[in-house]
Design an enzyme around this catalytic site. Structure first.
Site, short mmCIF file in Angstrom:
data_model
loop_
_atom_site.label_atom_id
_atom_site.label_comp_id
_atom_site.label_asym_id
_atom_site.label_seq_id
_atom_site.Cartn_x
_atom_site.Cartn_y
_atom_site.Cartn_z
N ALA A 1 0.72 -1.31 0.04
CA ALA A 1 -0.06 0.04 -0.21
C ALA A 1 0.96 1.17 -0.03
O ALA A 1 1.04 1.92 1.03
CB ALA A 1 -0.79 0.11 1.25
N VAL A 2 1.31 1.57 -1.22
CA VAL A 2 2.40 2.62 -1.39
C VAL A 2 1.74 3.75 -1.87
O VAL A 2 0.88 3.58 -2.82
CB VAL A 2 3.67 2.17 -2.16
N GLY A 3 1.96 5.23 -1.34
CA GLY A 3 1.40 6.23 -1.67
C GLY A 3 -0.14 6.18 -1.44
O GLY A 3 -0.49 5.65 -0.58
N LYS A 4 -0.94 6.68 -2.42
CA LYS A 4 -2.16 6.71 -2.32
C LYS A 4 -3.03 5.46 -2.25
O LYS A 4 -4.03 5.56 -1.79
CB LYS A 4 -2.82 7.57 -3.34
N ASP B 100 -2.96 -8.14 -4.31
CA ASP B 100 -3.12 -6.50 -4.61
C ASP B 100 -3.96 -5.83 -3.45
O ASP B 100 -4.93 -6.40 -3.10
CB ASP B 100 -3.84 -6.56 -6.17
N VAL B 101 -3.44 -4.70 -3.22
CA VAL B 101 -4.25 -3.99 -2.01
C VAL B 101 -5.63 -3.51 -2.63
O VAL B 101 -6.77 -3.25 -1.67
CB VAL B 101 -3.63 -2.84 -1.59
N HIS C 228 -6.56 -15.14 -14.78
CA HIS C 228 -7.21 -13.67 -14.89
C HIS C 228 -8.51 -13.69 -15.38
O HIS C 228 -8.83 -14.38 -16.39
CB HIS C 228 -6.09 -13.02 -15.91
N TYR D 268 -9.27 -12.63 -19.23
CA TYR D 268 -8.74 -13.41 -20.55
C TYR D 268 -9.15 -14.86 -20.67
O TYR D 268 -8.90 -15.53 -21.61
CB TYR D 268 -7.47 -13.19 -20.72
N GLU E 74 3.81 -9.23 -13.52
CA GLU E 74 2.82 -10.20 -14.03
C GLU E 74 3.24 -10.63 -15.23
O GLU E 74 3.08 -12.06 -15.54
CB GLU E 74 1.56 -9.14 -14.37
C1 UD2 Z 1 -2.36 -5.48 -12.63
C2 UD2 Z 1 -2.18 -6.65 -11.61
C3 UD2 Z 1 -1.24 -6.08 -10.81
C4 UD2 Z 1 -0.11 -5.90 -11.37
C5 UD2 Z 1 0.09 -4.86 -12.55
C6 UD2 Z 1 0.95 -4.96 -13.35
C7 UD2 Z 1 -4.38 -7.79 -11.03
C8 UD2 Z 1 -5.64 -7.76 -10.43
N1 UD2 Z 1 -3.42 -6.72 -10.96
O1 UD2 Z 1 -2.97 -4.31 -11.98
O2 UD2 Z 1 -1.00 -7.09 -9.51
O3 UD2 Z 1 0.69 -7.49 -12.03
O4 UD2 Z 1 -1.30 -5.29 -13.33
O5 UD2 Z 1 2.06 -4.08 -12.88
O6 UD2 Z 1 -3.93 -8.84 -11.74
N2 UD2 Z 1 0.70 -0.20 -5.70
C9 UD2 Z 1 0.93 0.60 -4.77
N3 UD2 Z 1 1.05 1.97 -5.09
C10 UD2 Z 1 1.09 2.36 -6.38
C11 UD2 Z 1 0.98 1.59 -7.53
C12 UD2 Z 1 0.83 0.18 -7.07
O7 UD2 Z 1 1.01 0.28 -3.51
O8 UD2 Z 1 1.12 3.64 -6.39
C13 UD2 Z 1 0.60 -1.63 -5.24
C14 UD2 Z 1 -0.81 -2.02 -4.85
O9 UD2 Z 1 -0.68 -3.07 -4.14
C15 UD2 Z 1 -1.71 -2.69 -6.05
C16 UD2 Z 1 -0.38 -3.21 -6.84
O10 UD2 Z 1 0.73 -2.58 -6.66
O11 UD2 Z 1 -2.48 -3.31 -5.96
C17 UD2 Z 1 -0.72 -3.36 -8.24
O12 UD2 Z 1 -0.57 -2.18 -8.96
P1 UD2 Z 1 -2.08 -1.63 -9.73
O13 UD2 Z 1 -3.39 -2.30 -9.08
O14 UD2 Z 1 -1.95 -0.19 -10.06
O15 UD2 Z 1 -2.02 -2.59 -11.19
P2 UD2 Z 1 -3.10 -2.83 -12.26
O16 UD2 Z 1 -4.23 -2.25 -11.72
O17 UD2 Z 1 -2.67 -2.50 -13.63
#
Ligand code: UD2
Length: 301
Positions: free
Chosen positions: A69-72, A158-159, A180, A183, A250
């Site tokens: 849970a980094v940043g917002k 993921d948070v 996933h 897909y 991923e």
């Molecule tokens: C997908 C994947 C994610 C990751 C990403 C590619 C799923 C549901 N999600 O989601 O796991 O593989 O693609 O990189 O499979 N986080 C922070 N602060 C930030 C950004 C990210 O804490 O500013 C952490 C947080 O735990 C978040 C995770 O990184 O849940 C993944 O980031 P995302 O949710 O923005 O990635 P997303 O939606 O593209």
């Protein structure tokens, strides 16, 4: 001999349970519940939760969870933790490790006996891709420094997600991957694997089994350690060559799972997406990604 029998009896409470007779000819017919390499694919209706819990309860297993849970993204943590209390391995020992740069904003959530939370400080970053990708390195370190002493299994989640229904002992295995939701009905030519052969995450046309989520995976410590250290190594090798895989860790995870087949596969019930309508074969949603506005929460676009 007596000792052996006694040990066997204390290892499972199922001998005292009454449950419906299992069948090998009747069951769900609308989904596939086993991979071609004979790993179970877990769907609602393919397992008996009470029976499974009775097998694992006497083993006194301990489950570690990592969540970043980094940043917002700290704003998602409360919901994640509160719903985990209601649905994630209820009645088992669970230790949640929260990685954050905002320790003061970690919410107070009442946890049941046998469940605890530890905060680990991580630096902030200006790029969300880096935060997401560095998770493998930090998971590897956590296993090395802490978990071998006190945990049997680990799940990395993921948070920006929440639990809606049971996620429990049916998900345990050596190496566990989640399919996933976006897909699983597609031909593999459409999977967003890394397609550049120069990348260590490369998956060629005509290869790959499923497209797995980066947002949920797990298993026994040593299997996840191997996965995390390999993905970290490959990610860093790519970086040296100026490459960032299409979907960061991923993509590396998908390459890893192609070469090292998971021993248990969780259906998309285990990571749905709130913006997606539920398909008929999905009888329950256990865990799902919440709807978010990327522009508002990420440090970069
Ligand atoms: C997908 C994947 C994610 C990751 C990403 C590619 C799923 C549901 N999600 O989601 O796991 O593989 O693609 O990189 O499979 N986080 C922070 N602060 C930030 C950004 C990210 O804490 O500013 C952490 C947080 O735990 C978040 C995770 O990184 O849940 C993944 O980031 P995302 O949710 O923005 O990635 P997303 O939606 O593209």
């Amino acid at each position: 001999m007596v000792l052996t029998v006694l040990t066997a009896l204390t290892n499972c409470l199922c001998f005292s349970l009454k449950y419906s007779q299992p069948s090998i000819v009747k069951g769900r017919t609308d989904v596939v519940a086993v991979t071609p390499w004979l790993a179970p694919i877990v769907w609602e209706g393919t397992f008996n939760p009470v029976l499974l819990d009775s097998i694992y309860k006497p083993k006194k297993i301990s489950i570690a969870v990592t969540v970043f849970a980094v940043g917002k993204y700290i704003m998602f943590l409360k919901n994640f933790l509160e719903t985990a209390e209601q649905h994630f391995f209820v009645g088992f020992n669970v230790h949640v490790y929260v990685f954050t740069d905002r320790p003061k904003e970690v919410p107070e959530v009442k946890m049941a006996d046998g469940r605890q939370l530890t905060v680990r400080l991580v630096p902030s970053s200006k790029r969300w891709q880096e935060i997401s990708a560095r998770r493998m390195e930090l998971i590897q370190k956590l296993i090395d420094e802490q978990l071998r002493k006190n945990s049997d299994y680990i799940f990395c989640l993921d948070v920006d997600s929440k639990f809606h229904d049971r996620w429990g002992t049916e998900s345990l295995g050596g190496l566990v991957a989640v399919i996933h939701p976006g897909y699983y009905l597609d031909n593999r030519s459409k999977f967003p694997y890394e397609r550049r052969s120069a990348s260590k995450a490369y998956v060629a046309d005509g290869e790959g089994d499923f497209y797995y989520c980066g947002g949920a995976f797990g298993g026994i410590l040593e299997e996840v350690y191997l996965l995390a250290s390999t993905c970290r190594f490959n990610f860093e090798e790519d970086a040296k060559n100026g490459i960032e895989a299409a979907w960061q860790e991923e993509s590396h995870l998908n390459r890893y799972m192609w070469i090292n087949k998971p021993s248990k596969v969780l259906s998309p019930e285990y990571l749905w997406q709130d913006f997606k309508a539920r398909n008929p074969e999905v009888k329950t949603i256990r865990f799902s990604g919440v709807i978010k506005n990327y522009a508002d929460i990420r440090p970069n676009v």
